[in-house]
Design an enzyme around this catalytic site. Sequence first.
Site, PDB file in Angstrom:
ATOM      1  N   HIS A  92      53.736  29.789 -50.001  1.00 50.20           N
ATOM      2  CA  HIS A  92      53.153  28.457 -49.981  1.00 50.20           C
ATOM      3  C   HIS A  92      52.764  27.951 -48.596  1.00 50.20           C
ATOM      4  CE1 HIS A  92      51.961  24.833 -51.829  1.00 50.20           C
ATOM      5  NE2 HIS A  92      52.962  24.662 -52.658  1.00 50.20           N
ATOM      6  N   TYR A 201      57.620  13.182 -56.650  1.00 51.74           N
ATOM      7  CA  TYR A 201      56.543  13.755 -55.837  1.00 51.74           C
ATOM      8  C   TYR A 201      55.443  14.263 -56.760  1.00 51.74           C
ATOM      9  CZ  TYR A 201      53.944  17.235 -53.119  1.00 51.74           C
ATOM     10  OH  TYR A 201      52.954  17.966 -52.524  1.00 51.74           O
ATOM     11  N   SER A 203      51.679  16.072 -56.082  1.00 54.55           N
ATOM     12  CA  SER A 203      50.848  16.621 -55.027  1.00 54.55           C
ATOM     13  C   SER A 203      49.435  16.044 -55.075  1.00 54.55           C
ATOM     14  CB  SER A 203      50.783  18.144 -55.173  1.00 54.55           C
ATOM     15  OG  SER A 203      49.925  18.701 -54.200  1.00 54.55           O
ATOM     16  N   THR A 214      48.302  18.393 -48.093  1.00 58.44           N
ATOM     17  CA  THR A 214      48.647  17.531 -49.219  1.00 58.44           C
ATOM     18  C   THR A 214      49.234  16.216 -48.709  1.00 58.44           C
ATOM     19  OG1 THR A 214      50.907  18.406 -49.402  1.00 58.44           O
ATOM     20  CG2 THR A 214      49.201  19.493 -50.718  1.00 58.44           C
TER      21      THR A 214
END
Length: 378
Positions: A92, A201, A203, A214
Amino acid sequence: PRAPNKQELGYFTALERVEWSEVRAELETQNKPLLDVLDEAIFVLCLDDMRTKNSDEVLKNGLVGEGYNRWFDKSFSLVVTQDGKAGVNWEHSWGDGATIMHMINNVHTDYLRQAPVEGSGDGGVPVVRVDPVYSDSVLAHLERAKSKFEAAKSGYEIVDFNFGGFGKNAVKKFGMSPDSVSQLIFQMGYWRTHGGCVGTYESCGMSHYRSGRTETIRSCSPETKNCSVAFDPDHPANMSDLVNLLKQTSAKHVSLCREAAQGLGFDRHFFALRALNRAQGEEELEVFTDPSWSKMATIGLSTSTVGSPALQLCLAFGAVSPQGYGLGYLMSGESFAAAVSCYLPNDHFTDFVDNLGKSAEDLLAVFQGKNFKPSRTV
């Protein structure tokens, strides 16, 4: 069948970064050419000798797999099972879901344009076997890496959640944002399971800014709480009240998404502020020692959505807190789906997944103008 993989080199890449860096330095003394081949590859192809029994297994295999034949450092890995189930696992730090989906969509489109390829059984690209050399010290590290991986794998659960009652088409017809409804299902499911709200959260892609990655959409709001409370079967809110609350929730969520996309979110700003302050050796800023910061920074619902005609299942998006949930989700034209995950032990996981379904059913009833109040949660 292929001979069993005795090298187990991939386990090292599941280690924490500092530990893996130290092991790799030792490993390179006898295996640098092999590691160079892995580093220089565009991607890794992982061929798994397993047949998946259901979509839950497909998700977990794509997310973690068996470990020994993965290379989690690689930008992305194509994972293919014996029964032809394919997925992409990506590291990631270099990129986000929208980036990898752009690549997958291009591959999918190109594949559909071409005639199927029939293998002749000969004339293929030669495969060169590489055998790492392990010192006794590295072998000891390998055993620890394997044990840590197996413990992490067994301590994580992921299931494929599907609801076919409505999708984007029905939600838009009702006058709401599809993403606001997706997020409301999560908030209602959490409220019904835990009796409260939690930091959330979602994104938000920021690639329209230079070097943008992001920002956080804080999808838990007073409006989602009001809806979660009002949808309780024992709450006196009537149909008109519920419709009004839903419209308010949708408007608020659209506003939160717009603000985040315009660079008006606060999470990344605070992250940079804290990181720079620590790098300069300064004392922790007062805001980060306040109890409210700790509560806000604990993400109980970690969510993200990407859509593609190339996908049969949702993005596997991991939980980021020990008692939290990960939700990779997608609302298509006629259905809603999510890959729901958590760390174990979690005594509420099954109830949470069930309550997602019950929340979606109650929303559907309101969309259809039906009374759902007699229903009860877990």
